[in-house]
Motif scaffolding. Structure first.
Motif, short mmCIF file in Angstrom:
data_model
loop_
_atom_site.label_atom_id
_atom_site.label_comp_id
_atom_site.label_asym_id
_atom_site.label_seq_id
_atom_site.Cartn_x
_atom_site.Cartn_y
_atom_site.Cartn_z
N LEU A 71 58.42 17.46 -4.58
CA LEU A 71 59.81 17.66 -4.96
C LEU A 71 59.92 18.41 -6.28
N GLU A 72 59.02 18.14 -7.19
CA GLU A 72 59.09 18.74 -8.51
C GLU A 72 58.36 20.08 -8.61
N SER A 73 57.90 20.60 -7.51
CA SER A 73 57.26 21.92 -7.54
C SER A 73 58.34 22.97 -7.80
N MET A 126 56.36 9.96 -9.82
CA MET A 126 56.88 11.30 -9.57
C MET A 126 56.46 11.78 -8.18
N ASN A 127 57.16 12.77 -7.70
CA ASN A 127 56.84 13.38 -6.42
C ASN A 127 56.45 14.82 -6.69
N TRP A 153 62.28 22.35 -6.97
CA TRP A 153 62.94 21.61 -8.03
C TRP A 153 64.25 22.23 -8.50
N SER A 154 64.32 23.56 -8.61
CA SER A 154 65.55 24.17 -9.14
C SER A 154 66.74 23.84 -8.25
N VAL A 170 67.06 21.13 -6.26
CA VAL A 170 67.35 19.69 -6.41
C VAL A 170 68.04 19.46 -7.74
N HIS A 171 67.53 20.07 -8.80
CA HIS A 171 68.09 19.89 -10.14
C HIS A 171 69.54 20.34 -10.20
#
Length: 76
Positions: free
Chosen positions: A12-14, A8-9, A18-19, A21-22
């Motif tokens: 990126l997933e912070s 995982m990154n 993330w919202s 990117v998602h």
């Protein structure tokens, strides 16, 4: 130094990133798949999915998947 988070990154997933990117990923997946499956199977983005309860008089929310491919029914 190897990542303390294999697979995982964390940047990126912070929540800050993330919202975006998602949401963009959902649309990109739909844009890629739609031309390959239409018109036989429609695809929707974040379509609410319900299940019938109590002899079809009530409906219960099952969830809101990112992308849904479904077989058309006569009710559409």
């Amino acid at each position: 130094m190897p990542s303390p988070f294999p697979g995982m990154n964390p940047y990126l997933e912070s929540p800050q990133f993330w919202s975006q990117v998602h949401n963009r990923l959902i649309v990109a997946i739909a844009d890629e798949i739609n031309p390959q499956i239409r018109p036989k199977y429609p695809m929707e983005i974040e379509q609410r999915v319900y299940t019938e309860t109590d002899n079809g008089n009530n409906f219960e929310l099952v969830g809101i998947p990112d992308n849904v491919v479904f077989k058309p029914s006569q009710n559409l």
